[in-house]
Design a protein around this motif. Structure first.
Motif, PDB file in Angstrom:
ATOM      1  N   ALA A  97       0.843  -1.199   0.000  1.00 49.18           N
ATOM      2  CA  ALA A  97       0.000   0.000   0.000  1.00 49.18           C
ATOM      3  C   ALA A  97       0.877   1.248   0.000  1.00 49.18           C
ATOM      4  CB  ALA A  97      -0.908   0.002   1.223  1.00 49.18           C
ATOM      5  N   ALA A  98       0.315   2.355  -0.480  1.00 50.51           N
ATOM      6  CA  ALA A  98       1.091   3.597  -0.620  1.00 50.51           C
ATOM      7  C   ALA A  98       1.768   4.038   0.673  1.00 50.51           C
ATOM      8  CB  ALA A  98       0.190   4.705  -1.172  1.00 50.51           C
ATOM      9  N   PRO A  99       1.104   3.987   1.826  1.00 55.34           N
ATOM     10  CA  PRO A  99       1.795   4.425   3.054  1.00 55.34           C
ATOM     11  C   PRO A  99       3.029   3.582   3.387  1.00 55.34           C
ATOM     12  CG  PRO A  99      -0.585   4.397   3.399  1.00 55.34           C
ATOM     13  CD  PRO A  99      -0.326   3.715   2.080  1.00 55.34           C
ATOM     14  N   ARG A 100       2.946   2.284   3.118  1.00 56.41           N
ATOM     15  CA  ARG A 100       4.104   1.425   3.405  1.00 56.41           C
ATOM     16  C   ARG A 100       5.210   1.642   2.385  1.00 56.41           C
ATOM     17  NH1 ARG A 100       4.604  -4.867   3.443  1.00 56.41           N
ATOM     18  NH2 ARG A 100       6.127  -5.230   5.102  1.00 56.41           N
ATOM     19  N   ARG A 101       4.853   1.929   1.152  1.00 52.25           N
ATOM     20  CA  ARG A 101       5.879   2.289   0.155  1.00 52.25           C
ATOM     21  C   ARG A 101       6.595   3.565   0.584  1.00 52.25           C
ATOM     22  NH1 ARG A 101       1.495   1.213  -3.597  1.00 52.25           N
ATOM     23  NH2 ARG A 101       1.440   3.393  -4.279  1.00 52.25           N
ATOM     24  N   GLN A 102       5.848   4.522   1.121  1.00 56.78           N
ATOM     25  CA  GLN A 102       6.445   5.762   1.622  1.00 56.78           C
ATOM     26  C   GLN A 102       7.392   5.466   2.780  1.00 56.78           C
ATOM     27  OE1 GLN A 102       6.168   9.018   0.473  1.00 56.78           O
ATOM     28  NE2 GLN A 102       7.749   9.482   2.007  1.00 56.78           N
ATOM     29  N   ARG A 103       7.038   4.481   3.596  1.00 56.37           N
ATOM     30  CA  ARG A 103       7.912   4.113   4.703  1.00 56.37           C
ATOM     31  C   ARG A 103       9.267   3.620   4.184  1.00 56.37           C
ATOM     32  NH1 ARG A 103       9.291   4.811   8.247  1.00 56.37           N
ATOM     33  NH2 ARG A 103       9.365   2.948   9.560  1.00 56.37           N
ATOM     34  N   ALA A 104       9.271   2.873   3.096  1.00 58.77           N
ATOM     35  CA  ALA A 104      10.543   2.410   2.532  1.00 58.77           C
ATOM     36  C   ALA A 104      11.392   3.603   2.110  1.00 58.77           C
ATOM     37  CB  ALA A 104      10.294   1.475   1.354  1.00 58.77           C
ATOM     38  N   LEU A 105      10.763   4.579   1.470  1.00 58.96           N
ATOM     39  CA  LEU A 105      11.486   5.794   1.075  1.00 58.96           C
ATOM     40  C   LEU A 105      12.031   6.511   2.296  1.00 58.96           C
ATOM     41  CD1 LEU A 105      12.298   7.941  -1.048  1.00 58.96           C
ATOM     42  CD2 LEU A 105       9.996   8.892  -0.819  1.00 58.96           C
ATOM     43  N   ASP A 106      11.194   6.662   3.321  1.00 57.84           N
ATOM     44  CA  ASP A 106      11.617   7.365   4.537  1.00 57.84           C
ATOM     45  C   ASP A 106      12.790   6.667   5.216  1.00 57.84           C
ATOM     46  OD1 ASP A 106       9.582   9.207   4.160  1.00 57.84           O
ATOM     47  OD2 ASP A 106       8.211   8.256   5.590  1.00 57.84           O
ATOM     48  N   VAL A 107      12.692   5.357   5.365  1.00 60.22           N
ATOM     49  CA  VAL A 107      13.752   4.601   6.044  1.00 60.22           C
ATOM     50  C   VAL A 107      15.075   4.760   5.305  1.00 60.22           C
ATOM     51  CG1 VAL A 107      14.552   2.263   6.607  1.00 60.22           C
ATOM     52  CG2 VAL A 107      12.206   2.947   7.140  1.00 60.22           C
ATOM     53  N   ILE A 108      15.047   4.673   3.994  1.00 64.37           N
ATOM     54  CA  ILE A 108      16.285   4.773   3.214  1.00 64.37           C
ATOM     55  C   ILE A 108      16.853   6.184   3.276  1.00 64.37           C
ATOM     56  CG2 ILE A 108      17.241   4.636   0.880  1.00 64.37           C
ATOM     57  CD1 ILE A 108      15.389   2.237   0.404  1.00 64.37           C
ATOM     58  N   ILE A 109      16.015   7.189   3.177  1.00 63.18           N
ATOM     59  CA  ILE A 109      16.513   8.558   3.305  1.00 63.18           C
ATOM     60  C   ILE A 109      17.128   8.770   4.682  1.00 63.18           C
ATOM     61  CG2 ILE A 109      15.791  10.971   3.520  1.00 63.18           C
ATOM     62  CD1 ILE A 109      13.846  10.481   1.211  1.00 63.18           C
ATOM     63  N   ARG A 110      16.454   8.293   5.708  1.00 57.82           N
ATOM     64  CA  ARG A 110      16.903   8.553   7.082  1.00 57.82           C
ATOM     65  C   ARG A 110      18.165   7.799   7.457  1.00 57.82           C
ATOM     66  NH1 ARG A 110      10.656   8.324   9.246  1.00 57.82           N
ATOM     67  NH2 ARG A 110      10.123  10.453   8.567  1.00 57.82           N
ATOM     68  N   HIS A 111      18.539   6.776   6.685  1.00 62.37           N
ATOM     69  CA  HIS A 111      19.770   6.066   7.056  1.00 62.37           C
ATOM     70  C   HIS A 111      20.979   6.974   6.974  1.00 62.37           C
ATOM     71  CE1 HIS A 111      21.397   5.497   2.916  1.00 62.37           C
ATOM     72  NE2 HIS A 111      22.505   5.146   3.537  1.00 62.37           N
ATOM     73  N   ASN A 112      20.879   8.066   6.227  1.00 61.91           N
ATOM     74  CA  ASN A 112      21.990   9.016   6.118  1.00 61.91           C
ATOM     75  C   ASN A 112      21.832  10.211   7.051  1.00 61.91           C
ATOM     76  OD1 ASN A 112      24.051   8.068   4.554  1.00 61.91           O
ATOM     77  ND2 ASN A 112      23.463   9.104   2.676  1.00 61.91           N
ATOM     78  N   TRP A 113      20.814  10.222   7.883  1.00 61.71           N
ATOM     79  CA  TRP A 113      20.711  11.271   8.892  1.00 61.71           C
ATOM     80  C   TRP A 113      21.811  11.072   9.938  1.00 61.71           C
ATOM     81  CZ3 TRP A 113      14.943  12.180  10.710  1.00 61.71           C
ATOM     82  CH2 TRP A 113      14.184  12.639   9.617  1.00 61.71           C
ATOM     83  N   PRO A 114      22.239  12.152  10.606  1.00 59.86           N
ATOM     84  CA  PRO A 114      23.211  11.983  11.696  1.00 59.86           C
ATOM     85  C   PRO A 114      22.697  11.079  12.810  1.00 59.86           C
ATOM     86  CG  PRO A 114      23.126  14.272  10.989  1.00 59.86           C
ATOM     87  CD  PRO A 114      21.998  13.567  10.292  1.00 59.86           C
ATOM     88  N   SER A 115      21.382  11.111  13.058  1.00 62.76           N
ATOM     89  CA  SER A 115      20.773  10.198  14.026  1.00 62.76           C
ATOM     90  C   SER A 115      19.278  10.140  13.755  1.00 62.76           C
ATOM     91  CB  SER A 115      21.030  10.650  15.470  1.00 62.76           C
ATOM     92  OG  SER A 115      20.403  11.890  15.723  1.00 62.76           O
ATOM     93  N   VAL A 116      18.653   9.043  14.171  1.00 62.04           N
ATOM     94  CA  VAL A 116      17.218   8.843  13.996  1.00 62.04           C
ATOM     95  C   VAL A 116      16.634   8.431  15.349  1.00 62.04           C
ATOM     96  CG1 VAL A 116      15.418   7.526  12.792  1.00 62.04           C
ATOM     97  CG2 VAL A 116      17.546   8.096  11.603  1.00 62.04           C
ATOM     98  N   ASP A 117      15.543   9.057  15.732  1.00 61.60           N
ATOM     99  CA  ASP A 117      14.872   8.728  16.986  1.00 61.60           C
ATOM    100  C   ASP A 117      14.104   7.415  16.800  1.00 61.60           C
ATOM    101  OD1 ASP A 117      13.331   8.520  19.262  1.00 61.60           O
ATOM    102  OD2 ASP A 117      12.450  10.523  19.119  1.00 61.60           O
TER     103      ASP A 117
END
Length: 200
Positions: A97-117
């Motif tokens: 579903a679209a929300p879970r596809r968005q989660r994949a995008l979010d997780v991959i983008i956030r892997h390069n954040w300095p930190s994730v809560d």
């Protein structure tokens, strides 16, 4: 904790993610992606994390660096965002579903954040600290040494220090407003060359 205890999800999306990564990433970057998933799952065990979407975590880990592959290198987007959109396309085909596809995008983008809560995004947190271990050597003393040795024997680092530095430096030069520039400026090359897993 043993390598044999961690098996990929038995789903079409997981199998397709591995197939795509194996087709487009070099052996070095494929091993890095698999290790990132293994470290993420191991950190989840070590920290007693619950409520994890293991399929989402696996797909995100396998595809998190697809934006470094020439076929998916976006002219303007950061490599992690480009890789995230590859995950969106693959999971759409898998019926997510679209929300879970968005989660994949979010997780991959956030892997390069300095930190994730982890309270905000536990899969993003796990992938961030897993890639932090594999690239920068952070939290290198947290996971059991026997498990780490098993993973490195099964999925060796090969030319990761040179190859990853070259790929990210190229991205930083062509796309200086992206996270690649921050990584290079923060000493990526030195962190990789002095990585504890690079030592004999």
């Amino acid at each position: 904790m043993h390598l044999a205890d961690l098996t990929p999800p038995a789903t079409g999306a997981a199998a397709a993610a591995h197939e795509l990564a194996a087709a487009y990433l070099s052996p070095t970057l494929l091993n890095h992606s698999v290790r990132s998933w293994l470290w993420a799952e191991a950190f989840a065990i070590a920290e007693d994390r619950t409520g994890i979407d293991h399929e989402l975590l696996y797909v995100s880990a396998l595809l998190h660096d697809m934006g470094l592959a020439p076929a998916y290198d976006n002219v303007a987007l950061s490599y992690e965002e480009a890789g995230g959109h590859v995950a969106v396309a693959l999971t759409a085909g898998a019926g997510w579903a679209a929300p879970r596809r968005q989660r994949a995008l979010d997780v991959i983008i956030r892997h390069n954040w300095p930190s994730v809560d982890p309270a905000m995004d536990v899969e993003g947190y796990l992938l961030e600290i897993a890639t932090g271990l594999d690239i920068s050597g952070s939290r290198a003393d947290v996971l059991p040494s026997d498990f780490v040795a098993e993973v490195l024997a099964a999925h060796p680092r090969l030319a990761l220090a040179d190859e990853f530095t070259t790929c990210v430096a190229d991205q930083a030069t062509r796309k200086p407003s992206t996270s690649a520039h921050r990584l290079i400026s923060n000493g990526l090359a030195a962190k990789l060359s002095h990585h504890p897993h690079e030592r004999p």
